[in-house]
Design an enzyme around this catalytic site. Structure first.
Site, short mmCIF file in Angstrom:
data_model
loop_
_atom_site.label_atom_id
_atom_site.label_comp_id
_atom_site.label_asym_id
_atom_site.label_seq_id
_atom_site.Cartn_x
_atom_site.Cartn_y
_atom_site.Cartn_z
N ASP A 9 1.52 5.22 1.44
CA ASP A 9 1.19 6.28 2.39
C ASP A 9 1.75 7.58 1.86
OD1 ASP A 9 0.00 4.90 4.82
OD2 ASP A 9 1.73 3.67 4.33
N ASP A 25 8.39 4.74 12.89
CA ASP A 25 9.01 3.75 13.76
C ASP A 25 10.48 3.46 13.40
OD1 ASP A 25 8.09 2.52 11.45
OD2 ASP A 25 6.89 0.99 12.46
N ASP A 50 0.86 -1.19 0.00
CA ASP A 50 0.00 0.00 0.00
C ASP A 50 0.89 1.24 0.00
OD1 ASP A 50 0.99 0.11 2.67
OD2 ASP A 50 -0.74 -1.03 3.36
P1 ATP Z 1 3.65 -2.76 5.08
O1 ATP Z 1 2.65 -1.82 4.47
O2 ATP Z 1 4.55 -3.39 4.10
O3 ATP Z 1 3.03 -3.71 6.00
P2 ATP Z 1 4.57 -0.37 6.35
O4 ATP Z 1 5.84 0.00 7.06
O5 ATP Z 1 4.22 0.43 5.15
O6 ATP Z 1 4.64 -1.91 6.02
P3 ATP Z 1 2.08 0.54 7.36
O7 ATP Z 1 1.23 -0.02 8.42
O8 ATP Z 1 1.55 0.61 5.97
O9 ATP Z 1 3.41 -0.30 7.39
O10 ATP Z 1 2.54 1.98 7.86
C1 ATP Z 1 3.05 2.97 6.99
C2 ATP Z 1 4.10 3.81 7.71
O11 ATP Z 1 3.53 4.45 8.85
C3 ATP Z 1 5.26 3.01 8.29
O12 ATP Z 1 6.24 2.75 7.34
C4 ATP Z 1 5.75 3.92 9.39
O13 ATP Z 1 6.49 4.99 8.88
C5 ATP Z 1 4.45 4.47 9.92
N1 ATP Z 1 3.90 3.63 11.00
C6 ATP Z 1 2.96 2.69 10.93
N2 ATP Z 1 2.68 2.14 12.11
C7 ATP Z 1 3.47 2.76 12.99
C8 ATP Z 1 3.66 2.68 14.40
N3 ATP Z 1 2.97 1.81 15.13
N4 ATP Z 1 4.56 3.50 14.98
C9 ATP Z 1 5.26 4.38 14.24
N5 ATP Z 1 5.13 4.51 12.92
C10 ATP Z 1 4.26 3.73 12.29
MG MG Z 2 2.45 0.26 4.06
#
Ligand code: ATP
Ligand code: MG
Length: 453
Positions: A73, A150, A71
């Site tokens: 962001d 994070d 996805d």
């Molecule tokens: P994936 O989508 O592949 O599962 P992702 O890192 O993109 O991994 P998402 O849940 O889509 O995970 O979150 C997007 C972004 O938002 C992360 O890369 C991070 O920068 C931030 N993020 C998400 N959850 C947290 C959290 N619990 N604490 C801090 N930052 C977060």
């Molecule tokens: Mg993501």
């Protein structure tokens, strides 16, 4: 003298640079042609309307690693209401984090306004006594936004204005060395949001990254904080752990860091008590099966996943109930289902629309032992047959069910209707011939309807 990265990045202040390293387009590999067209539409529109717009997080990270992001962001200086005004297909969601979802058919682009983690403006931020952030709507600048990310590799910002990447926390180095490193002081960051521990396990499983020493060290001790996280959120995180194609490696990471027992306490107990190794073998086989289905883009369901994880705890509980209260096998099994599912729901809120069919499917495991008569034949038409049959195959594969039984149910599905009728036909019993008394022996081994061991 060279200072190792591990030592150099000990303190939070060291980690976030005052000014980002800006990596110009020729110096990085992130190409727009690999970015989802819908994400680009959102970025360009924001830019045209005078806003800053970046891709951040997994989108940038995965593209740099040559993976295709799950996805996207987008972060911007536009407020959620301004974002809503720009896109017809946009909805504002979330109380904890207010954000915009821009929908294009099945794809949703998440658009988030830069947030600050500065203190002050406490009206818009709420902490629990434990330090956990409950609500966080303080808007800020991109320089501040980085503090709420994070891992360093999740804090890379791809700028649509000039196609550069802004690196505030040496995330590019960590991409190169395949390392997950929390920004800031790990203990504080886990206390703010214990789910970050699960994210460390999940992302290291997904990406095959190592977890930096300081990031990994507090997890064992702090894992218990997961009990304060709402069960609905842990349920969502569980699906990300186990239904995104990396379930088997997620399980081993969770076990390695002592996190699994906080997500599935009853399953962890069964695993701990199991000397034969069959419980682990079965769960791993179930998760491998899910991973294969995800890779083949076949549907997966939490019903099957939770069945795999809860099957042994339910059976063991059924045995305990039976030995304590007597009663029928079925009653004990149903009670055990309710008990274990009820307990599980306290940690991960499995919705009833999955737990009810799960129970039916598990009950069918017993019914497979009966292969005669109309009742047995009707199993083929049962709405849970397919899942229950797959579950039986899995059990047979791991020595938890008779392979001959699994073979029989496989074959019977391939028969023409008439043959099928015959296969289920009740054999007429001939009158037993009289035997001499001396040859009678008690039958060993019980009813044969128990779960194959
Ligand atoms: P994936 O989508 O592949 O599962 P992702 O890192 O993109 O991994 P998402 O849940 O889509 O995970 O979150 C997007 C972004 O938002 C992360 O890369 C991070 O920068 C931030 N993020 C998400 N959850 C947290 C959290 N619990 N604490 C801090 N930052 C977060
Ligand atoms: Mg993501």
């Amino acid at each position: 003298m060279r200072v190792s990265a591990e030592t150099a990045l000990n303190t939070a202040e060291d980690q976030v640079l005052a000014a980002p390293v800006v990596i110009r387009r020729p110096q990085h590999t992130l190409s727009r042609s690999n970015v989802s067209g819908n994400a680009l539409k959102v970025l360009y529109r924001l830019k045209r309307c005078g806003h800053q717009a970046f891709i951040v997080g997994g989108g940038v990270r995965d593209l740099l690693l040559g993976l295709s992001p799950k996805d996207y962001d987008v972060v911007t200086d536009a407020r959620p209401e301004q974002v809503r005004a720009l896109f017809r297909n946009c909805r504002l969601i979330g109380r904890r984090f207010r954000l915009a979802h821009v929908r294009f058919g099945r794809e949703v682009i998440e658009v988030v306004t830069f947030r600050s983690s500065q203190s002050g403006a406490e009206d818009d931020r709420e902490h629990a006594d434990s330090g956990r952030i409950l609500r966080d709507n303080v808007y800020g600048t991109i320089d501040e936004d980085v503090w709420r990310r994070d891992f360093t590799v999740n804090a890379l910002y791809y700028n649509i204005a000039d196609f550069t990447i802004r690196d505030y926390a040496r995330g590019m180095d960590d991409i190169a060395s395949r390392t997950l490193r929390l920004i800031g002081d790990p203990e504080t960051r886990y206390r703010e949001d214990p789910v970050r521990m699960l994210r460390a396990a999940r992302l290291s499983a997904k990406l095959g990254f190592r977890i930096a020493k300081h990031t990994a060290r507090p997890i064992g001790e702090m894992a218990v904080l997961l009990q304060d996280v709402p069960a609905a959120r842990l349920y969502d995180e569980t699906l990300k752990l186990f239904q995104a194609g990396h379930a088997a490696s997620s399980l081993s990471r969770l076990q390695q860091f002592g996190l699994f027992e906080h997500l599935f306490p009853d399953t962890a107990r069964s695993l701990g008590a199991d000397k034969s190794g069959v419980v682990l073998k079965f769960i791993q086989a179930g998760l491998n099966n899910t991973d294969r289905r995800v890779k083949a883009e076949k549907p997966v369901t939490p019903m099957f996943l939770f069945a795999v994880l809860l099957w042994f705890p339910i059976r063991e509980t059924a045995e305990r109930i039976r030995s304590e209260d007597g009663g029928s096998e079925i009653e004990a099994f149903l009670d055990a289902c309710d008990e274990i599912v009820g307990e599980q729901r306290e940690t991960t809120a499995l919705p009833r629309r999955f737990s009810s069919p799960m129970k039916e499917m598990l009950l069918m495991q017993r019914r497979f032992h009966n292969r005669r008569g109309a009742r047995a034949r009707r199993l083929l038409q049962h709405r849970q047959f397919r899942a229950a049959y797959d579950f039986l195959l899995l059990r047979a594969e791991c020595g938890d069910a008779d392979p001959e039984l699994a073979r029989w149910w496989t074959e019977v599905q391939t028969l023409a209707p008439e043959e099928q009728h015959k296969a289920f036909a009740v054999k007429r019993r001939r009158r037993p011939r009289r035997r001499r008394r001396a040859s009678r022996r008690p039958v060993a081994g019980g009813s044969g309807h128990g779960q194959a061991g």
